[in-house]
Write a protein that holds these residues in place. Structure first.
Motif, short mmCIF file in Angstrom:
data_model
loop_
_atom_site.label_atom_id
_atom_site.label_comp_id
_atom_site.label_asym_id
_atom_site.label_seq_id
_atom_site.Cartn_x
_atom_site.Cartn_y
_atom_site.Cartn_z
N ALA A 160 -6.74 16.75 1.39
CA ALA A 160 -5.85 16.90 0.25
C ALA A 160 -6.59 17.22 -1.05
CB ALA A 160 -5.02 15.64 0.05
N HIS A 161 -7.75 16.60 -1.24
CA HIS A 161 -8.40 16.74 -2.54
C HIS A 161 -9.57 17.71 -2.52
CE1 HIS A 161 -6.22 13.46 -4.51
NE2 HIS A 161 -6.17 12.96 -3.28
N ASP A 212 0.32 13.27 -6.21
CA ASP A 212 0.91 12.41 -7.23
C ASP A 212 2.15 11.68 -6.70
OD1 ASP A 212 2.16 14.89 -7.02
OD2 ASP A 212 3.10 14.67 -8.98
N ARG A 213 2.45 11.92 -5.42
CA ARG A 213 3.61 11.27 -4.83
C ARG A 213 3.20 10.48 -3.60
NH1 ARG A 213 9.03 13.85 -5.43
NH2 ARG A 213 9.32 13.00 -3.36
N LEU A 214 4.11 9.59 -3.19
CA LEU A 214 3.85 8.79 -2.00
C LEU A 214 4.76 9.22 -0.87
CD1 LEU A 214 3.76 5.28 -3.69
CD2 LEU A 214 1.82 6.73 -3.11
N LEU A 215 4.23 9.15 0.35
CA LEU A 215 5.06 9.38 1.52
C LEU A 215 5.88 8.15 1.83
CD1 LEU A 215 2.73 11.01 4.18
CD2 LEU A 215 4.67 12.06 3.04
N THR A 216 5.23 7.01 1.70
CA THR A 216 5.87 5.75 2.06
C THR A 216 5.05 4.62 1.49
OG1 THR A 216 6.71 4.44 3.92
CG2 THR A 216 4.62 5.56 4.25
N ALA A 217 5.59 3.45 1.54
CA ALA A 217 4.85 2.26 1.11
C ALA A 217 5.01 1.19 2.18
CB ALA A 217 5.38 1.76 -0.23
N GLY A 236 4.07 19.42 7.44
CA GLY A 236 4.68 18.30 6.75
C GLY A 236 5.36 17.29 7.66
N VAL A 286 0.85 -1.20 0.00
CA VAL A 286 0.00 0.00 0.00
C VAL A 286 0.88 1.24 0.00
CG1 VAL A 286 -1.83 1.24 1.21
CG2 VAL A 286 -1.72 -1.27 1.35
N GLY A 287 0.69 2.09 -0.99
CA GLY A 287 1.37 3.38 -1.00
C GLY A 287 0.53 4.39 -0.24
N ILE A 288 1.17 5.18 0.62
CA ILE A 288 0.46 6.22 1.36
C ILE A 288 0.73 7.54 0.67
CG2 ILE A 288 0.04 7.30 3.61
CD1 ILE A 288 -0.44 4.25 3.57
N GLU A 289 -0.35 8.14 0.18
CA GLU A 289 -0.26 9.37 -0.60
C GLU A 289 0.28 10.54 0.24
OE1 GLU A 289 -3.86 10.42 -3.17
OE2 GLU A 289 -3.93 11.85 -1.52
#
Lengths: 180, 246
Positions: free
Chosen positions: B172-173, B153-158, B236, B144-147
């Protein structure tokens, strides 16, 4: 002598901080103008002060507003010479700016020994901030770039609406496995 | 499971959300799986029809018109909303202030996770996931990628997790859309909160309540048995509960 006293009080402030916060990360302790709790300097003492004891080096905050007894020491300037302080002294430390906010202590000195330390200013909500801070995960930041190239199956993010779907990473993952 | 084996995705738009179902394994391309996925989507459409506050014929709309409604699913959702309010110290509240000055019942914040969880049960026995707008139920092990909430369009972590639910709440959206029920003001302090745990209903409720509560929610989240969380502050900075997978 008074410079030494001020340095000593500042050190006490730092020690008080270290004990009350139980954390090794300290911010800078640059002195700043008192925010209202008390002007730095000797606020009372049995050793009499001349009213004009040298040029004030802290003119913005030397009104003696933080006095806790009737015998404030005139301008409250932290410079200048005075005779030996062998009696009772009440000294406001300078305001230490910590990462959690301003901290200032007041120290009572009797016969050269600290008999009481009280906090004039403590950061509001500091315990909460420190508690929160103990959950910080700075090391994750270094994984950011690695994650970009990692193969993932699905994306979790704050609600993707239908409008934003086509541009989302999830849409790319879906299309890779979509057979129509 | 070798991922070179068949894997298939299914996508529908339901409840205003993109619903993605992925099934992995030798049966992924079978008609049986396709039928099971159809029941997942049908279940979600039913949940939307019953609980959408935007549909005049929904149970929720009837409740808000003051009509007597008797329905076991509505009772279940109403009970869960009461539990959610209790478990989150009131930071999750399905009773919202109405522009007219009264209140209205809007269980949407709970129904999405609850509906996805119910729907995903139709895929029992399959290695699959059901994701609705970034909240998901996972069966089997998935990465799971964490947005990144500041750059979607980027991930914080997976992270690689198995047989659990993952929910992310934040603005965010759609801008700041979570309200602190105690102040009636938009929540501040957190950009997003991701919660992992056994139930999507609760992972989603906890994530939403944490955003409303602000950064100190990490202390509360750390005390929830079975659930772990990753929080992104407005500046952040990242916070995580001790058991967050890393």
């Amino acid at each position: 002598m008074r410079r030494i006293t001020m340095w000593f009080v500042a050190t006490v402030a730092v020690v008080v901080l270290l004990f009350s916060y139980r954390t090794s990360t300290m911010g800078t302790t640059a002195p700043a103008a008192a925010a209202g709790a008390g002007a730095p300097g000797i606020v009372s003492g049995s050793t009499s002060d001349s009213a004009a004891a040298g040029p004030p080096d802290n003119s913005a905050s030397t009104s003696g507003s933080g006095s806790t007894s009737g015998s404030t020491s005139g301008s409250g300037s932290t410079s200048g010479s005075t005779s030996g302080s062998t009696g009772n002294l009440v000294v406001n430390g300078s305001v230490a700016q910590t990462r959690w906010g301003p901290v200032q202590v007041q120290v009572h000195i009797t016969s050269g020994k600290i008999t009481e330390v009280t906090a004039l200013q403590v950061p509001s909500g500091n315990h909460r901030d420190i508690e929160i801070n103990s959950y910080a995960v700075p090391q994750l930041r270094s994984e950011v770039l690695a994650a970009q190239s990692a193969t993932i199956d699905v994306v979790s993010g704050a609600t993707v609406t239908s409008d934003g779907y086509l541009e989302s990473l999830q849409a790319a993952l879906d299309s890779a496995h979509f057979k129509g | 499971m070798d991922t070179t084996l068949t894997r298939r995705s299914f996508i529908e738009q339901i409840m205003g959300l993109p619903i993605s179902v992925h099934v992995r394994g030798p049966q992924a391309g079978s008609a049986e799986v396709a039928d099971a996925v159809d029941t997942v989507f049908a279940e979600l459409r039913l949940v939307d029809a019953l609980f959408s506050p935007f549909r005049p014929d929904s149970l929720v709309s009837a409740v808000n018109r003051g009509e007597p409604v008797s329905d076991p699913l509505l009772d279940a959702v109403t009970d869960l909303c009461a539990q959610a309010r209790e478990r989150t110290d009131g930071y999750f509240d399905a009773t919202l202030p109405d522009p007219s000055g009264g209140t209205r019942f809007d269980p949407s914040g709970l129904v999405k996770g609850w509906g996805l969880e119910r729907a995903a049960a139709r895929l029992a026995g399959h290695e699959a996931y059901v994701s609705g707008g970034g909240d998901m139920v996972l069966r089997g092990s998935w990465r799971v990628g964490i947005e990144d909430p500041s750059r979607p369009d980027r991930l914080l972590t997976a992270i690689e997790v198995a047989d659990c639910a993952v929910a992310t709440s934040g603005g965010a959206h759609r801008g700041a859309h979570i309200i602190d029920p105690h102040t009636s003001a938009p929540a501040i302090g957190l950009r997003s909160v991701t919660v992992i745990g056994p139930s999507l209903t609760w992972a989603d409720v906890y994530a939403t309540a944490a955003v409303a509560r602000g950064p100190q929610a990490v202390v509360w989240l750390a005390g929830l048995p079975g659930y772990e969380a990753l929080l992104v502050r407005d500046n952040g900075d990242l916070l995580a509960t001790p058991g967050w997978p890393r």
